[in-house]
Design a protein around this motif. Sequence first.
Motif, PDB file in Angstrom:
ATOM      1  N   MET A  36       0.835  -1.201   0.000  1.00 58.06           N
ATOM      2  CA  MET A  36       0.000   0.000   0.000  1.00 58.06           C
ATOM      3  C   MET A  36       0.870   1.252   0.000  1.00 58.06           C
ATOM      4  O   MET A  36       0.546   2.231  -0.662  1.00 58.06           O
ATOM      5  N   HIS A  37       1.979   1.204   0.728  1.00 59.19           N
ATOM      6  CA  HIS A  37       2.887   2.345   0.751  1.00 59.19           C
ATOM      7  C   HIS A  37       3.412   2.629  -0.654  1.00 59.19           C
ATOM      8  O   HIS A  37       3.519   3.789  -1.072  1.00 59.19           O
ATOM      9  N   THR A  38       3.694   1.587  -1.412  1.00 60.47           N
ATOM     10  CA  THR A  38       4.140   1.744  -2.797  1.00 60.47           C
ATOM     11  C   THR A  38       3.064   2.435  -3.621  1.00 60.47           C
ATOM     12  O   THR A  38       3.353   3.370  -4.382  1.00 60.47           O
ATOM     13  N   LEU A  39       1.819   2.000  -3.462  1.00 58.51           N
ATOM     14  CA  LEU A  39       0.711   2.641  -4.190  1.00 58.51           C
ATOM     15  C   LEU A  39       0.558   4.100  -3.776  1.00 58.51           C
ATOM     16  O   LEU A  39       0.285   4.969  -4.619  1.00 58.51           O
ATOM     17  N   GLU A  40       0.747   4.384  -2.488  1.00 60.58           N
ATOM     18  CA  GLU A  40       0.628   5.761  -2.002  1.00 60.58           C
ATOM     19  C   GLU A  40       1.696   6.656  -2.611  1.00 60.58           C
ATOM     20  O   GLU A  40       1.395   7.760  -3.068  1.00 60.58           O
ATOM     21  N   VAL A  41       2.929   6.184  -2.627  1.00 59.68           N
ATOM     22  CA  VAL A  41       4.014   6.998  -3.186  1.00 59.68           C
ATOM     23  C   VAL A  41       3.767   7.260  -4.666  1.00 59.68           C
ATOM     24  O   VAL A  41       3.895   8.389  -5.140  1.00 59.68           O
ATOM     25  N   LEU A  42       3.376   6.230  -5.402  1.00 62.81           N
ATOM     26  CA  LEU A  42       3.093   6.408  -6.833  1.00 62.81           C
ATOM     27  C   LEU A  42       1.847   7.264  -7.055  1.00 62.81           C
ATOM     28  O   LEU A  42       1.790   8.036  -8.015  1.00 62.81           O
ATOM     29  N   GLY A  43       0.863   7.134  -6.189  1.00 60.31           N
ATOM     30  CA  GLY A  43      -0.349   7.941  -6.322  1.00 60.31           C
ATOM     31  C   GLY A  43      -0.079   9.415  -6.084  1.00 60.31           C
ATOM     32  O   GLY A  43      -0.631  10.285  -6.769  1.00 60.31           O
ATOM     33  N   ILE A  44       0.782   9.707  -5.139  1.00 58.74           N
ATOM     34  CA  ILE A  44       1.101  11.097  -4.804  1.00 58.74           C
ATOM     35  C   ILE A  44       2.093  11.696  -5.801  1.00 58.74           C
ATOM     36  O   ILE A  44       1.913  12.822  -6.265  1.00 58.74           O
ATOM     37  N   HIS A  45       3.138  10.930  -6.141  1.00 63.57           N
ATOM     38  CA  HIS A  45       4.239  11.478  -6.938  1.00 63.57           C
ATOM     39  C   HIS A  45       4.204  11.056  -8.403  1.00 63.57           C
ATOM     40  O   HIS A  45       5.047  11.487  -9.181  1.00 63.57           O
ATOM     41  N   LYS A  46       3.294  10.182  -8.763  1.00 63.30           N
ATOM     42  CA  LYS A  46       3.118   9.684 -10.136  1.00 63.30           C
ATOM     43  C   LYS A  46       4.248   8.747 -10.541  1.00 63.30           C
ATOM     44  O   LYS A  46       5.109   8.410  -9.755  1.00 63.30           O
ATOM     45  N   ALA A  47       4.242   8.337 -11.806  1.00 66.98           N
ATOM     46  CA  ALA A  47       5.189   7.341 -12.311  1.00 66.98           C
ATOM     47  C   ALA A  47       6.627   7.786 -12.061  1.00 66.98           C
ATOM     48  O   ALA A  47       6.942   8.973 -12.157  1.00 66.98           O
ATOM     49  N   MET A  48       7.473   6.809 -11.735  1.00 63.78           N
ATOM     50  CA  MET A  48       8.885   7.135 -11.516  1.00 63.78           C
ATOM     51  C   MET A  48       9.752   5.908 -11.746  1.00 63.78           C
ATOM     52  O   MET A  48       9.249   4.786 -11.808  1.00 63.78           O
ATOM     53  N   ARG A  49      11.051   6.163 -11.842  1.00 62.87           N
ATOM     54  CA  ARG A  49      12.019   5.090 -12.006  1.00 62.87           C
ATOM     55  C   ARG A  49      12.048   4.229 -10.747  1.00 62.87           C
ATOM     56  O   ARG A  49      11.838   4.716  -9.642  1.00 62.87           O
ATOM     57  N   MET A  50      12.354   2.950 -10.954  1.00 62.86           N
ATOM     58  CA  MET A  50      12.454   2.018  -9.827  1.00 62.86           C
ATOM     59  C   MET A  50      13.436   2.539  -8.779  1.00 62.86           C
ATOM     60  O   MET A  50      13.137   2.512  -7.591  1.00 62.86           O
ATOM     61  N   LYS A  51      14.590   3.014  -9.211  1.00 63.67           N
ATOM     62  CA  LYS A  51      15.621   3.482  -8.289  1.00 63.67           C
ATOM     63  C   LYS A  51      15.107   4.656  -7.458  1.00 63.67           C
ATOM     64  O   LYS A  51      15.324   4.720  -6.249  1.00 63.67           O
ATOM     65  N   GLU A  52      14.405   5.583  -8.101  1.00 58.29           N
ATOM     66  CA  GLU A  52      13.849   6.743  -7.397  1.00 58.29           C
ATOM     67  C   GLU A  52      12.766   6.315  -6.402  1.00 58.29           C
ATOM     68  O   GLU A  52      12.704   6.815  -5.287  1.00 58.29           O
ATOM     69  N   LEU A  53      11.932   5.379  -6.816  1.00 55.59           N
ATOM     70  CA  LEU A  53      10.866   4.884  -5.946  1.00 55.59           C
ATOM     71  C   LEU A  53      11.454   4.197  -4.715  1.00 55.59           C
ATOM     72  O   LEU A  53      11.009   4.434  -3.586  1.00 55.59           O
ATOM     73  N   ALA A  54      12.468   3.373  -4.916  1.00 53.62           N
ATOM     74  CA  ALA A  54      13.121   2.695  -3.792  1.00 53.62           C
ATOM     75  C   ALA A  54      13.709   3.713  -2.823  1.00 53.62           C
ATOM     76  O   ALA A  54      13.545   3.595  -1.600  1.00 53.62           O
ATOM     77  N   LYS A  55      14.351   4.731  -3.346  1.00 51.96           N
ATOM     78  CA  LYS A  55      14.949   5.768  -2.495  1.00 51.96           C
ATOM     79  C   LYS A  55      13.868   6.503  -1.711  1.00 51.96           C
ATOM     80  O   LYS A  55      13.999   6.735  -0.513  1.00 51.96           O
ATOM     81  N   ARG A  56      12.786   6.860  -2.379  1.00 49.72           N
ATOM     82  CA  ARG A  56      11.695   7.580  -1.724  1.00 49.72           C
ATOM     83  C   ARG A  56      11.059   6.754  -0.608  1.00 49.72           C
ATOM     84  O   ARG A  56      10.604   7.291   0.390  1.00 49.72           O
ATOM     85  N   MET A  57      11.047   5.435  -0.785  1.00 51.11           N
ATOM     86  CA  MET A  57      10.444   4.552   0.203  1.00 51.11           C
ATOM     87  C   MET A  57      11.438   4.118   1.272  1.00 51.11           C
ATOM     88  O   MET A  57      11.043   3.503   2.266  1.00 51.11           O
ATOM     89  N   GLY A  58      12.723   4.373   1.056  1.00 47.96           N
ATOM     90  CA  GLY A  58      13.738   3.982   2.024  1.00 47.96           C
ATOM     91  C   GLY A  58      14.012   2.489   2.041  1.00 47.96           C
ATOM     92  O   GLY A  58      14.294   1.909   3.089  1.00 47.96           O
ATOM     93  N   ILE A  59      13.922   1.856   0.863  1.00 49.69           N
ATOM     94  CA  ILE A  59      14.166   0.422   0.747  1.00 49.69           C
ATOM     95  C   ILE A  59      15.147   0.168  -0.389  1.00 49.69           C
ATOM     96  O   ILE A  59      15.432   1.060  -1.186  1.00 49.69           O
ATOM     97  N   THR A  60      15.659  -1.055  -0.475  1.00 52.87           N
ATOM     98  CA  THR A  60      16.576  -1.399  -1.558  1.00 52.87           C
ATOM     99  C   THR A  60      15.789  -1.658  -2.845  1.00 52.87           C
ATOM    100  O   THR A  60      14.585  -1.964  -2.803  1.00 52.87           O
ATOM    101  N   THR A  61      16.491  -1.583  -3.964  1.00 52.18           N
ATOM    102  CA  THR A  61      15.820  -1.882  -5.235  1.00 52.18           C
ATOM    103  C   THR A  61      15.426  -3.362  -5.292  1.00 52.18           C
ATOM    104  O   THR A  61      14.423  -3.703  -5.917  1.00 52.18           O
TER     105      THR A  61
END
Length: 138
Positions: A36-61
């Motif tokens: 759900m956190h992944t959906l929230e980040v994408l819902g708020i910030h829209k499509a992004m690169r995997m690396k950027e999404l991992a960084k924003r979530m504080g997790i590894t790729t």
Amino acid sequence: MQVLSKLNHAVIEFYEKLSSWENDVVREKGLTLPQMHTLEVLGIHKAMRMKELAKRMGITTGTLTVLVDRLEEKEFVCRKPHSTDRRSIIVELTGTGQAMFEEHDRLHLRLIEELTSELSDQEKDILLECVTKMNGAF
């Protein structure tokens, strides 16, 4: 008891209550909290690169890859190649994923409305300012 100690205990109690509420809501949808956190980040910030999404979530790729695999199986997200960087993959919400994000976001908004219903507009402004500063400290 000093103020910082009281604040510490109050924040911990709030976090535990919010986490419990969040887990119950997410479980009803057949998702995990990280999904759900992944959906929230994408819902708020829209499509992004995997690396950027991992960084924003504080997790590894690597961890994100497993999350995205599961969300793709459930048709909440899709992967597509980056338009200019062949090494990058873009992750975005599908229509189903966007609908799930919006539904969850409405639940959050209702919770915030309930939790702040007895606060004045000025107190809400102060709370927003404090939480924003605290988030910025991370």
